[in-house]
Design a protein around this motif. Structure first.
Motif, mmCIF file in Angstrom:
data_model
loop_
_atom_site.group_PDB
_atom_site.id
_atom_site.type_symbol
_atom_site.label_atom_id
_atom_site.label_comp_id
_atom_site.label_asym_id
_atom_site.label_seq_id
_atom_site.Cartn_x
_atom_site.Cartn_y
_atom_site.Cartn_z
ATOM 1 N N THR A 74 0.829 -1.205 0.000
ATOM 2 C CA THR A 74 0.000 0.000 0.000
ATOM 3 C C THR A 74 0.866 1.259 0.000
ATOM 4 O O THR A 74 0.611 2.208 -0.728
ATOM 5 C CB THR A 74 -0.938 -0.007 1.224
ATOM 6 O OG1 THR A 74 -1.694 -1.225 1.195
ATOM 7 C CG2 THR A 74 -1.888 1.169 1.196
ATOM 8 N N ASN A 126 -0.038 -8.734 -5.598
ATOM 9 C CA ASN A 126 -0.303 -7.727 -4.581
ATOM 10 C C ASN A 126 -1.145 -8.327 -3.444
ATOM 11 O O ASN A 126 -2.208 -8.895 -3.688
ATOM 12 C CB ASN A 126 -1.040 -6.553 -5.252
ATOM 13 C CG ASN A 126 -1.277 -5.399 -4.317
ATOM 14 O OD1 ASN A 126 -1.864 -5.571 -3.250
ATOM 15 N ND2 ASN A 126 -0.834 -4.223 -4.705
ATOM 16 N N LEU A 151 -0.062 -9.003 -12.011
ATOM 17 C CA LEU A 151 0.073 -8.094 -10.863
ATOM 18 C C LEU A 151 -1.002 -8.240 -9.780
ATOM 19 O O LEU A 151 -0.666 -8.304 -8.588
ATOM 20 C CB LEU A 151 0.164 -6.636 -11.338
ATOM 21 C CG LEU A 151 0.287 -5.576 -10.239
ATOM 22 C CD1 LEU A 151 1.562 -5.762 -9.418
ATOM 23 C CD2 LEU A 151 0.237 -4.167 -10.818
ATOM 24 N N PRO A 152 -2.300 -8.321 -10.158
ATOM 25 C CA PRO A 152 -3.318 -8.427 -9.089
ATOM 26 C C PRO A 152 -3.124 -9.643 -8.194
ATOM 27 O O PRO A 152 -3.638 -9.676 -7.083
ATOM 28 C CB PRO A 152 -4.632 -8.534 -9.861
ATOM 29 C CG PRO A 152 -4.348 -7.996 -11.221
ATOM 30 C CD PRO A 152 -2.899 -8.252 -11.494
ATOM 31 N N TYR A 153 -2.375 -10.645 -8.694
ATOM 32 C CA TYR A 153 -2.162 -11.865 -7.914
ATOM 33 C C TYR A 153 -0.855 -11.790 -7.125
ATOM 34 O O TYR A 153 -0.557 -12.661 -6.322
ATOM 35 C CB TYR A 153 -2.208 -13.087 -8.843
ATOM 36 C CG TYR A 153 -3.566 -13.184 -9.492
ATOM 37 C CD1 TYR A 153 -4.574 -13.915 -8.894
ATOM 38 C CD2 TYR A 153 -3.863 -12.456 -10.645
ATOM 39 C CE1 TYR A 153 -5.848 -13.957 -9.443
ATOM 40 C CE2 TYR A 153 -5.131 -12.478 -11.198
ATOM 41 C CZ TYR A 153 -6.117 -13.228 -10.593
ATOM 42 O OH TYR A 153 -7.378 -13.237 -11.127
ATOM 43 N N VAL A 185 -2.936 -6.990 -1.197
ATOM 44 C CA VAL A 185 -4.243 -6.371 -0.950
ATOM 45 C C VAL A 185 -5.278 -6.904 -1.938
ATOM 46 O O VAL A 185 -6.428 -7.163 -1.585
ATOM 47 C CB VAL A 185 -4.169 -4.829 -1.081
ATOM 48 C CG1 VAL A 185 -5.523 -4.208 -0.758
ATOM 49 C CG2 VAL A 185 -3.099 -4.265 -0.180
ATOM 50 N N THR A 186 -4.847 -7.061 -3.177
ATOM 51 C CA THR A 186 -5.809 -7.426 -4.210
ATOM 52 C C THR A 186 -6.060 -8.941 -4.262
ATOM 53 O O THR A 186 -7.176 -9.374 -4.550
ATOM 54 C CB THR A 186 -5.343 -6.925 -5.593
ATOM 55 O OG1 THR A 186 -4.068 -7.501 -5.883
ATOM 56 C CG2 THR A 186 -5.199 -5.422 -5.606
ATOM 57 N N HIS A 199 -9.221 -10.744 -2.901
ATOM 58 C CA HIS A 199 -10.470 -10.429 -3.604
ATOM 59 C C HIS A 199 -10.615 -11.236 -4.893
ATOM 60 O O HIS A 199 -11.694 -11.322 -5.457
ATOM 61 C CB HIS A 199 -10.539 -8.933 -3.927
ATOM 62 C CG HIS A 199 -10.744 -8.090 -2.710
ATOM 63 N ND1 HIS A 199 -11.990 -7.695 -2.299
ATOM 64 C CD2 HIS A 199 -9.874 -7.622 -1.800
ATOM 65 C CE1 HIS A 199 -11.871 -6.997 -1.178
ATOM 66 N NE2 HIS A 199 -10.595 -6.941 -0.857
#
Lengths: 209, 209
Positions: free
Chosen positions: A126, A178, A174-176, A180-181, A184
């Motif tokens: 973050t 991070n 990238l979303p996998y 934070v992401t 979700h």
């Protein structure tokens, strides 16, 4: 405290300093795991080890500086898993598959098994700590290297600009990466764990013009 | 209040009741925008409108029930933007491009311009409110419909199972639909706003066997 740590403490100034840093990191890892990163203060840590707060500050300028080391250790562990998995695998498509699989699995394991340490990863991602930024940069490079090899061998198309295509593939991953992401996206990922990498590989296929 | 907001309110109730519900939703939208969803209580809302807390509870069972209506209004606004953009566009590749572009842009605009209302979207996505789940289901269907049309017209490949491929494309889009994940991906997306959709379109291309 381990024997090697005690030994280092008794030795000369260089190794002794190293030993104290190790001791603080070990205590902080245990403390953060138990109470969470957000709720732990440097005072709590110092008290737990039996040091004064000022003495801890001689070695680390802030709680984040301690978190940085723990975060870097954790990320480098994930990275060695990836490099180990890639060892001996030559085919670029298979290398890319492994890259996706191992990063996602390692991230999910960290999230599910060590929620407290996960908090540090969340803070790192973050607030874009240097350790997290460097990590992302290395993975982005790794993706580009695999695609470059795939182009050289003729397995992947070479008509699109390498840099653009590598960025796009990294953007899918990238979303996998991070912390934070990832939580979700985990439920959908679980429906079909290889769907994303197969889509990416189809986009990279070399095809007759 | 927009017409779509009124339309989203529960139908089948008396006009007077409908009016009070509308009044509560309007006040709540203003209140949440100003103070934030998390920090506002039903008591705060009731006080602001000049109602008793018990009276508000006659119309909405909880703060979340009020948030649900605001969230549903907000999501249906984004959806109408998408459907408006798709109107008159026939080519499946172009429809998919627009789908990605409009959803990402609308999400970013909501995030950047209305941080306070964004909190409601975050709560909806994190706790999987029915409104958010239904929204995701409709978008997933929209993706599948476009891919189905693309296969029928011969623009997209038809060798992979439709359901798997649609899920994978939706999985690429999902991180940009979710209000928690979007801000973490926005910087990379900004580097090349069309990279993701072009990767997806290359993966869907029909090619000689």
């Amino acid at each position: 405290m381990s024997t090697s740590t005690s030994a280092a403490l008794d030795a000369g100034r260089g190794p002794a300093e190293h030993g104290v840093r190790t001791q603080i990191i070990e205590a902080a890892t245990a403390h953060f795991s138990h109470y969470g990163y957000d709720k732990t203060t440097v005072s709590d840590l110092a008290k737990a080890i039996g040091f004064s707060k000022a003495y801890v500050y001689k070695f680390f300028s802030s709680k984040q500086a301690i978190g940085e080391v723990i975060c870097a250790n954790c990320l480098s562990q994930i990275e060695s898993e990836v490099h180990q998995a890639l060892q001996g695998v030559q085919a670029p498509a298979e290398r890319l598959r492994l890259l996706f699989t191992v990063f996602v699995e390692a991230g999910l394991r960290l999230f599910l098994q060590d929620r407290r340490l996960y908090e540090i990863a969340v803070a790192a991602a973050t607030d874009q700590w240097p350790s997290a930024q460097a990590y992302e940069g290395r993975i982005r490079q790794l993706v580009e290297d695999i695609i470059k090899d795939g182009r050289a061998s003729g397995a992947f198309e070479s008509t699109t600009p390498l840099e653009d295509t590598s960025r796009a593939v990294y953007q899918v991953l990238l979303p996998y990466l991070n912390p934070v992401t990832l939580p979700h996206l985990a439920p959908l990922h679980k429906e079909a764990p290889s769907a994303l990498q197969e889509l990416v590989l189809r986009s990279l296929e070399s095809r007759p013009q």
